[in-house]
Design a protein around this motif. Sequence first.
Motif, short mmCIF file in Angstrom:
data_model
loop_
_atom_site.label_atom_id
_atom_site.label_comp_id
_atom_site.label_asym_id
_atom_site.label_seq_id
_atom_site.Cartn_x
_atom_site.Cartn_y
_atom_site.Cartn_z
N GLN B 85 -48.90 29.78 -23.94
CA GLN B 85 -48.76 29.22 -22.41
C GLN B 85 -49.28 28.12 -22.43
OE1 GLN B 85 -47.97 31.20 -19.29
NE2 GLN B 85 -47.65 28.76 -18.51
N ALA B 86 -50.44 27.75 -23.10
CA ALA B 86 -50.63 26.63 -22.98
C ALA B 86 -49.36 25.27 -23.16
CB ALA B 86 -52.04 26.41 -23.47
N VAL B 87 -48.93 26.40 -24.69
CA VAL B 87 -47.97 25.45 -26.33
C VAL B 87 -47.07 25.06 -24.94
CG1 VAL B 87 -46.97 24.95 -27.59
CG2 VAL B 87 -49.04 25.79 -28.02
N GLN B 88 -46.21 25.71 -24.31
CA GLN B 88 -45.67 25.68 -23.31
C GLN B 88 -45.34 24.64 -22.03
OE1 GLN B 88 -43.84 27.17 -19.88
NE2 GLN B 88 -42.32 26.26 -20.80
N GLU B 89 -46.63 24.74 -21.75
CA GLU B 89 -46.71 23.54 -20.57
C GLU B 89 -46.63 22.03 -21.52
OE1 GLU B 89 -50.53 24.60 -18.41
OE2 GLU B 89 -49.82 26.66 -17.42
N VAL B 90 -47.67 22.21 -22.56
CA VAL B 90 -46.61 20.52 -22.94
C VAL B 90 -46.02 20.24 -23.90
CG1 VAL B 90 -48.26 19.12 -24.83
CG2 VAL B 90 -50.07 20.82 -24.09
N ALA B 91 -44.86 21.06 -24.18
CA ALA B 91 -43.51 21.01 -24.24
C ALA B 91 -43.16 20.46 -23.25
CB ALA B 91 -43.27 21.79 -25.20
N ARG B 92 -42.89 21.79 -22.02
CA ARG B 92 -42.47 20.76 -21.17
C ARG B 92 -42.23 19.21 -20.69
NH1 ARG B 92 -42.31 25.29 -16.68
NH2 ARG B 92 -44.42 24.35 -16.61
N LYS B 93 -43.80 19.12 -20.93
CA LYS B 93 -43.98 17.83 -19.84
C LYS B 93 -43.33 16.91 -21.37
CE LYS B 93 -48.18 18.50 -18.04
NZ LYS B 93 -49.59 19.27 -18.71
N ASN B 94 -43.20 17.05 -22.25
CA ASN B 94 -42.53 16.18 -23.45
C ASN B 94 -41.37 16.47 -23.82
OD1 ASN B 94 -45.78 16.29 -24.08
ND2 ASN B 94 -44.81 14.85 -25.22
N GLY B 95 -40.57 16.95 -22.65
CA GLY B 95 -39.33 17.61 -22.95
C GLY B 95 -38.88 18.39 -23.64
N HIS B 96 -39.41 19.27 -24.32
CA HIS B 96 -39.33 20.22 -24.99
C HIS B 96 -39.12 21.31 -24.45
CE1 HIS B 96 -39.28 17.71 -29.39
NE2 HIS B 96 -39.05 16.55 -28.34
N VAL B 97 -38.75 22.04 -25.54
CA VAL B 97 -38.21 23.82 -25.53
C VAL B 97 -39.13 24.47 -26.81
CG1 VAL B 97 -36.61 25.04 -26.13
CG2 VAL B 97 -36.92 24.39 -23.84
N VAL B 98 -39.60 25.84 -26.57
CA VAL B 98 -40.54 26.26 -27.09
C VAL B 98 -39.87 27.24 -28.02
CG1 VAL B 98 -42.93 27.71 -27.75
CG2 VAL B 98 -42.50 25.92 -26.18
N VAL B 99 -38.98 27.65 -28.81
CA VAL B 99 -38.68 28.47 -29.53
C VAL B 99 -40.30 29.64 -30.27
CG1 VAL B 99 -37.27 29.78 -31.38
CG2 VAL B 99 -36.70 27.35 -30.02
N LEU B 100 -40.29 30.44 -29.63
CA LEU B 100 -40.94 31.18 -30.14
C LEU B 100 -40.57 33.03 -30.83
CD1 LEU B 100 -44.23 32.21 -29.82
CD2 LEU B 100 -43.82 33.73 -27.83
N ILE B 126 -46.03 25.03 -34.42
CA ILE B 126 -47.43 25.08 -34.44
C ILE B 126 -47.40 26.35 -34.65
CG2 ILE B 126 -48.87 25.92 -32.96
CD1 ILE B 126 -47.93 23.70 -31.39
N ILE B 127 -47.98 26.76 -36.10
CA ILE B 127 -48.44 27.90 -36.70
C ILE B 127 -49.55 28.83 -36.88
CG2 ILE B 127 -47.31 29.55 -38.48
CD1 ILE B 127 -45.89 27.08 -39.94
N ALA B 128 -49.88 30.13 -36.70
CA ALA B 128 -51.44 30.87 -36.18
C ALA B 128 -51.08 31.46 -37.74
CB ALA B 128 -51.17 31.94 -35.59
N GLU B 305 -50.56 18.99 -28.46
CA GLU B 305 -50.84 17.47 -28.34
C GLU B 305 -51.07 16.49 -29.35
OE1 GLU B 305 -54.01 17.65 -25.55
OE2 GLU B 305 -52.73 17.44 -23.56
N LEU B 306 -51.77 17.48 -30.17
CA LEU B 306 -52.17 17.04 -31.68
C LEU B 306 -50.32 16.68 -32.23
CD1 LEU B 306 -52.70 15.48 -33.80
CD2 LEU B 306 -53.79 17.74 -35.00
N ARG B 310 -48.16 13.42 -33.47
CA ARG B 310 -47.36 13.19 -34.84
C ARG B 310 -46.03 13.56 -34.38
NH1 ARG B 310 -49.96 12.66 -39.39
NH2 ARG B 310 -52.12 13.81 -39.42
N MET B 311 -45.71 13.87 -34.52
CA MET B 311 -43.57 14.09 -34.02
C MET B 311 -43.68 11.71 -33.36
SD MET B 311 -42.93 17.94 -32.61
CE MET B 311 -41.37 16.81 -31.48
N GLN B 312 -44.50 11.62 -32.37
CA GLN B 312 -43.47 10.08 -31.78
C GLN B 312 -44.35 9.56 -32.92
OE1 GLN B 312 -45.20 10.72 -28.27
NE2 GLN B 312 -44.07 13.03 -27.55
N SER B 313 -45.06 9.37 -33.21
CA SER B 313 -46.18 8.16 -34.32
C SER B 313 -44.63 7.67 -34.96
CB SER B 313 -47.41 8.85 -34.73
OG SER B 313 -47.48 8.38 -36.36
N LYS B 314 -44.31 6.70 -35.41
CA LYS B 314 -43.66 6.31 -36.13
C LYS B 314 -44.32 6.29 -37.67
CE LYS B 314 -41.00 4.58 -33.70
NZ LYS B 314 -39.61 5.57 -33.26
N LYS B 315 -45.78 5.66 -38.16
CA LYS B 315 -46.22 5.34 -39.35
C LYS B 315 -46.90 6.84 -39.35
CE LYS B 315 -45.55 0.72 -39.59
NZ LYS B 315 -44.48 1.28 -40.50
#
Lengths: 340, 340
Positions: B85-100, B126-128, B305-306, B310-315
């Motif tokens: 649920q938390a991942v999904q919320e962060v993903a939405r804020k970043n304009g992404h969708v979660v495939v679970l 994101i993997i457990a 968030e991490l 990572r995805m947005q960081s150029k370096k």
Amino acid sequence: MLKKTNGPTLVDVAREAGVSLKTASRALNDDPGIAPATAKKVRTVMSRLGYRPNELARGLKGRKSAAIGMVVPNLADPFSASAVQAVQEVARKNGHVVVLTSSGGDELLEREELETLVRRQVDGLIIAPADGRTSTVDSFISANIPVVSFDRPISNSNIDSITVTNRDSVREATEHLLSHGYRRILAIGARPHLYTGSERVAGYVSTMKRAHLKKETYLVENESDLDPEVIQKLLKKGPGKLDAILTLNGITTMLVLRVLRQLGKRVGSDIALISFDDFELAEILTPSLTVVRQPAAELGRRAAELLFTRMQSKKPFPRQEIVLSTTFHIRESCGCTQNI
Amino acid sequence: MLKKTNGPTLVDVAREAGVSLKTASRALNDDPGIAPATAKKVRTVMSRLGYRPNELARGLKGRKSAAIGMVVPNLADPFSASAVQAVQEVARKNGHVVVLTSSGGDELLEREELETLVRRQVDGLIIAPADGRTSTVDSFISANIPVVSFDRPISNSNIDSITVTNRDSVREATEHLLSHGYRRILAIGARPHLYTGSERVAGYVSTMKRAHLKKETYLVENESDLDPEVIQKLLKKGPGKLDAILTLNGITTMLVLRVLRQLGKRVGSDIALISFDDFELAEILTPSLTVVRQPAAELGRRAAELLFTRMQSKKPFPRQEIVLSTTFHIRESCGCTQNI
DNA sequence: GATTTGTTAGACAACGTTGTCTTATGTGAG
DNA sequence: CTCACATAAGACAACGTTGTCTAACAAATC
């Protein structure tokens, strides 16, 4: 511009194997019209290069995404979680993937999420609609996407639905409380604007009516986001002593139990309680909780199965309205003494 | 063949608005180099036609899917559910969708699911992980997809991880039991081949050692899928009387509580108990359960968030290993008497 | 030996979008 | 009046795959 280093494509495979693009494609899909030897050769190259088909491209070409979308109010809710898990399993069996979003019960957000899913070209949708009105989804019917509504039906539409026997389940629970001799029964926690809420309240009210109880003894408390203090007041005041409580959803059960504990009321003896929704530890509580349990996983499974049937069927078929039974688990909190 | 009736495309919009395809695209994306009047005209046509951009096509062109993948062992598990649920919320804020997807803890299935996700061009994972060895994911590093490991790290890799203080949390719980004077403490429910399991057992063992307890008094029972009878035997035999039980995961807690109840043992007085993992009703139980609670939602949020960082960081930046603290909730089952 | 048939392979376009490059139009400077 | 120059719009290719159609060739038929 630096070309993004991506994995090998079918073109690379074809070049490396010395065949045409289309032939490589044929090998990939076990298409007919390719010599076994050629296919083998191509496949060898594929695994050597570590080729991975791009499902986005496939989806674009084939006009299907091999994904279904699911929208639930809140994933952290165990009921939703079980259902989603079941949906995911069915989806996998059908070679599909689940794109999961949560609406927080907010109609606006739900709309947005649905829009997102449709834009992603999901092949089907499973929704636990925040609102039972048709408005939210009707625009997607035009998108020709099969939709299955889950937990709550969508009125005035021909969208399939999977629900449980909300009304009858509450009736059964209420009758059970009445059979113990309780008369002053509080039904608490319904959100009356939701289908599930109004159905559950209707089950309670109709049962009380049938028992020829005076209208003043019906006690319905609607808001589900009750804060503890409100509950506390309810328990104290009330016209006369309260015999029993019927909590109409899991969250309310939690709240009520906590307040009863604070007040030092002993459940089962001081006051009886039946909960709509089961908990993991409900059986271990003292007293153990009498509950109405929803078949969450089964609900999800059936919803997904229906969705895939709809997706695969060439001819349209009539709207399906599947209603699953809950199970009534009589334990101790209703006033029964359990013989283990 | 009948052309599948799909919604309008940008081409349709362009034709209808009397502009070129590219201009329509510019209007859609608020690209520079378009006259405001033209943009407005195009957008009017878009909403009139009910145009919906095809994200598959966008993804194919732009080589990104605006989706992240998540793999958990079992979604019905409340811990996973909160995290998702938390991942999904962060993903939405970043304009992404979660495939679970869920792996059922099966390594083979996990591999398959990962493969599926990568083929779908997810932008991050994101993997457990079912297994802490690197084998499962290393092939995806070549796919250049950012991966965050969650709940368990992936050894010998430079994959980011978010975990909790398993070892120290169990240490704290064990010390608490020792401080009550308990010496014969059973630690039960770890899956030693999993990181979380071995860490928790290590926390127990090291604490017992430090207390100078004889090795024979360490009682570790590994299998988590213990059936009730095994637990029953453990409670009965054992070298001497058992003082306390430390259950190392939620499922085991459930099982143990059930067996204790069947045996008529009173938790808290006859035998103390601390549970790793909290429950919704843990506070309401008699006695209320002393627990170690994992910050599941926080774990999911941080992981997401991490991942996006990572995805947005150029370096590229160094591997991150975030460790979150659990919270220790002292209630009654450990032998403490709670003053409410 | 010419023709049909069947099998295997390739050329080309298309799915719906965006990046690159070019062209048309107007605007201000010289 | 011409040139440079910005602005706006379009033509075309490309992302990676598959559908359609055609070509090449061998085997089978007459």
